[in-house]
Write an enzyme that holds these catalytic residues in place. Structure first.
Site, PDB file in Angstrom:
ATOM      1  N   GLY A  31       5.014   2.374   7.021  1.00 36.26           N
ATOM      2  CA  GLY A  31       5.290   1.271   7.934  1.00 36.26           C
ATOM      3  C   GLY A  31       4.347   0.096   7.750  1.00 36.26           C
ATOM      4  O   GLY A  31       3.673  -0.011   6.734  1.00 36.26           O
ATOM      5  N   HIS A  37       6.589  -3.346  -0.089  1.00 39.09           N
ATOM      6  CA  HIS A  37       7.554  -2.315   0.303  1.00 39.09           C
ATOM      7  C   HIS A  37       8.991  -2.813   0.062  1.00 39.09           C
ATOM      8  O   HIS A  37       9.841  -2.082  -0.448  1.00 39.09           O
ATOM      9  CB  HIS A  37       7.427  -1.995   1.797  1.00 39.09           C
ATOM     10  CG  HIS A  37       6.110  -1.403   2.208  1.00 39.09           C
ATOM     11  ND1 HIS A  37       5.254  -2.034   3.081  1.00 39.09           N
ATOM     12  CD2 HIS A  37       5.516  -0.230   1.883  1.00 39.09           C
ATOM     13  CE1 HIS A  37       4.194  -1.266   3.287  1.00 39.09           C
ATOM     14  NE2 HIS A  37       4.318  -0.174   2.573  1.00 39.09           N
ATOM     15  N   ASP A 151      -0.266   2.031  -6.090  1.00 36.79           N
ATOM     16  CA  ASP A 151      -0.891   3.339  -5.896  1.00 36.79           C
ATOM     17  C   ASP A 151      -0.656   4.144  -7.176  1.00 36.79           C
ATOM     18  O   ASP A 151       0.133   5.083  -7.203  1.00 36.79           O
ATOM     19  CB  ASP A 151      -0.285   4.025  -4.676  1.00 36.79           C
ATOM     20  CG  ASP A 151      -0.531   3.214  -3.414  1.00 36.79           C
ATOM     21  OD1 ASP A 151      -1.559   3.406  -2.785  1.00 36.79           O
ATOM     22  OD2 ASP A 151       0.313   2.343  -3.090  1.00 36.79           O
ATOM     23  N   VAL A 177       3.335  -6.006  -6.041  1.00 39.23           N
ATOM     24  CA  VAL A 177       3.606  -7.353  -5.522  1.00 39.23           C
ATOM     25  C   VAL A 177       2.299  -7.915  -4.960  1.00 39.23           C
ATOM     26  O   VAL A 177       1.557  -7.207  -4.270  1.00 39.23           O
ATOM     27  CB  VAL A 177       4.693  -7.312  -4.425  1.00 39.23           C
ATOM     28  CG1 VAL A 177       4.920  -8.691  -3.826  1.00 39.23           C
ATOM     29  CG2 VAL A 177       5.993  -6.766  -5.005  1.00 39.23           C
ATOM     30  N   SER A 186      -0.976  -5.116   0.844  1.00 29.67           N
ATOM     31  CA  SER A 186      -1.272  -3.804   1.412  1.00 29.67           C
ATOM     32  C   SER A 186      -1.201  -3.925   2.926  1.00 29.67           C
ATOM     33  O   SER A 186      -1.561  -4.968   3.487  1.00 29.67           O
ATOM     34  CB  SER A 186      -2.686  -3.380   1.000  1.00 29.67           C
ATOM     35  OG  SER A 186      -3.126  -2.317   1.815  1.00 29.67           O
ATOM     36  N   SER A 187      -0.741  -2.854   3.571  1.00 31.25           N
ATOM     37  CA  SER A 187      -0.710  -2.877   5.037  1.00 31.25           C
ATOM     38  C   SER A 187      -2.123  -3.062   5.586  1.00 31.25           C
ATOM     39  O   SER A 187      -2.306  -3.547   6.698  1.00 31.25           O
ATOM     40  CB  SER A 187      -0.122  -1.574   5.568  1.00 31.25           C
ATOM     41  OG  SER A 187       1.124  -1.331   4.970  1.00 31.25           O
TER      42      SER A 187
HETATM   43  P1  AMP Z   1       2.481   2.959   2.027  1.00 32.53           P
HETATM   44  O1  AMP Z   1       3.266   2.449   3.195  1.00 32.53           O
HETATM   45  O2  AMP Z   1       1.166   2.311   1.852  1.00 32.53           O
HETATM   46  O3  AMP Z   1       2.431   4.469   1.987  1.00 32.53           O
HETATM   47  O4  AMP Z   1       3.308   2.540   0.727  1.00 32.53           O
HETATM   48  C1  AMP Z   1       4.648   2.918   0.559  1.00 32.53           C
HETATM   49  C2  AMP Z   1       5.075   2.570  -0.844  1.00 32.53           C
HETATM   50  O5  AMP Z   1       4.933   1.166  -1.049  1.00 32.53           O
HETATM   51  C3  AMP Z   1       4.212   3.262  -1.925  1.00 32.53           C
HETATM   52  O6  AMP Z   1       5.064   3.699  -2.982  1.00 32.53           O
HETATM   53  C4  AMP Z   1       3.307   2.158  -2.381  1.00 32.53           C
HETATM   54  O7  AMP Z   1       2.861   2.311  -3.725  1.00 32.53           O
HETATM   55  C5  AMP Z   1       4.221   0.947  -2.261  1.00 32.53           C
HETATM   56  N1  AMP Z   1       3.449  -0.296  -2.191  1.00 32.53           N
HETATM   57  C6  AMP Z   1       2.406  -0.571  -1.374  1.00 32.53           C
HETATM   58  N2  AMP Z   1       1.901  -1.800  -1.638  1.00 32.53           N
HETATM   59  C7  AMP Z   1       2.644  -2.292  -2.653  1.00 32.53           C
HETATM   60  C8  AMP Z   1       2.613  -3.521  -3.394  1.00 32.53           C
HETATM   61  N3  AMP Z   1       1.719  -4.473  -3.143  1.00 32.53           N
HETATM   62  N4  AMP Z   1       3.524  -3.693  -4.379  1.00 32.53           N
HETATM   63  C9  AMP Z   1       4.436  -2.713  -4.664  1.00 32.53           C
HETATM   64  N5  AMP Z   1       4.523  -1.554  -4.002  1.00 32.53           N
HETATM   65  C10 AMP Z   1       3.634  -1.340  -3.012  1.00 32.53           C
END
Ligand code: AMP
Length: 288
Positions: A31, A37, A151, A177, A186-187
């Site tokens: 989220g 995302h 990641d 991105v 990043s969140s």
């Molecule tokens: P998370 O919500 O942080 O668990 O991320 C969910 C998915 O989004 C994971 O596969 C992350 O690698 C991907 N993600 C997070 N940040 C980015 C980004 N800046 N660019 C591309 N994918 C991302």
């Protein structure tokens, strides 16, 4: 968009789609959705007939309670973003349904993929990730799942897990991105104070510098990592790790080559940021 908040509901929905011959894509998230995302979701929509997104802040992959407590939540905002990419189903679920009190069975990755990078400093983090991703794969039953290169280690571990455990799903990784100034989305970025937000650019800038140095003929990993360390420390960060690793085995490299990935984790205050880049690729942002 359908919103399923039980395992039975999402299972039934995906089963119905699959019976109709539709290909189902899946993007697991925690989220606080951002354009990173959404890029995974757009890739999934292009490739698949239906898209399921899960939003679940998995407690077992956090090694610090303060980090889990501070993790941002915005379900209403997230729903609007999911509608904007035509997501077909959102899956959310309670901790008690995911981890009943007598929960016993874990998926534990071992070996070189977890020995370095985040595996070194974050102890049981990947055990939490592989366990929740296995559970989500089993619950949703999608045909294909999409992950971000941001990641990098996480994707390498999940890809290996799917192969090792014969999980019937295809996995794909998608490019990182970034903000216009290079910061990887990043969140956690929203937890940065404005001064730290500015200083945190040192991570992307030093990765871009490393790509340039490699292209100019520098192949000695230690020299590149030392200079990056200096640059990131000069920005006031506490470095968790800076490593050059092979893109598949994630074993440390002494001599850089086109298979090398440089990965960084650093704290700006209490906020831990990660980023990485493959040396063979152009860094997507030009820094002066
Ligand atoms: P998370 O919500 O942080 O668990 O991320 C969910 C998915 O989004 C994971 O596969 C992350 O690698 C991907 N993600 C997070 N940040 C980015 C980004 N800046 N660019 C591309 N994918 C991302």
């Amino acid at each position: 968009m359908e919103h399923c908040s039980t395992k039975a509901e999402i299972r039934a929905l995906v089963l119905k789609w699959k019976k109709d011959g539709l290909k189902v894509g899946f993007v697991p998230t925690m989220g606080a959705l951002h354009a990173g995302h959404l890029s995974l979701m757009r890739a999934a929509k292009k490739d698949c007939d239906r898209l399921v997104v899960s939003i679940y802040v998995n407690p077992t992959q956090f090694d610090r309670k303060d980090d889990l407590d501070a993790y941002p939540h915005d379900l209403e905002g997230d729903k609007a973003k999911l509608e904007s990419v035509n997501c077909d189903a959102l899956f959310t679920i309670d901790n008690s349904a995911m981890y009943p009190e007598d929960f016993t069975t874990w998926v534990i990755p071992e070996g070189s993929l977890v020995a370095g990078l985040c595996g070194k400093s974050r102890g049981e983090h990947f055990k939490g990730v592989t366990t929740i991703v296995t559970k989500l794969f089993n619950i949703v039953g999608a045909d294909k799942a999409f992950f971000g290169q941001k990641d990098y280690q996480q994707f390498a571990i999940i890809q290996r897990m799917v192969r090792d455990l014969d999980i019937p799903i295809e996995v794909q990784s998608c490019p990182t991105v970034r903000e216009a100034d290079g910061l990887a989305l990043s969140s956690r970025n929203q937890l940065l104070e404005s001064d730290a937000r500015q200083r945190s650019l040192a991570i992307a800038k030093s990765l871009s510098w490393a790509v340039q140095a490699y292209r100019s003929g520098q192949t000695e990993a230690s020299a590149v990592l030392e200079e990056m360390t200096q640059r990131i420390q000069d920005a006031g960060a506490k470095i968790d790790y800076i490593e050059a690793v092979d893109c598949e085995s994630l074993l440390a490299k002494e001599t850089l080559d086109d298979r090398s990935v440089i990965a960084v984790a650093a704290f700006f205050g209490s906020v831990r940021l990660i980023d990485n880049h493959r040396l063979k690729d152009d860094f997507p942002i030009e820094f002066p």
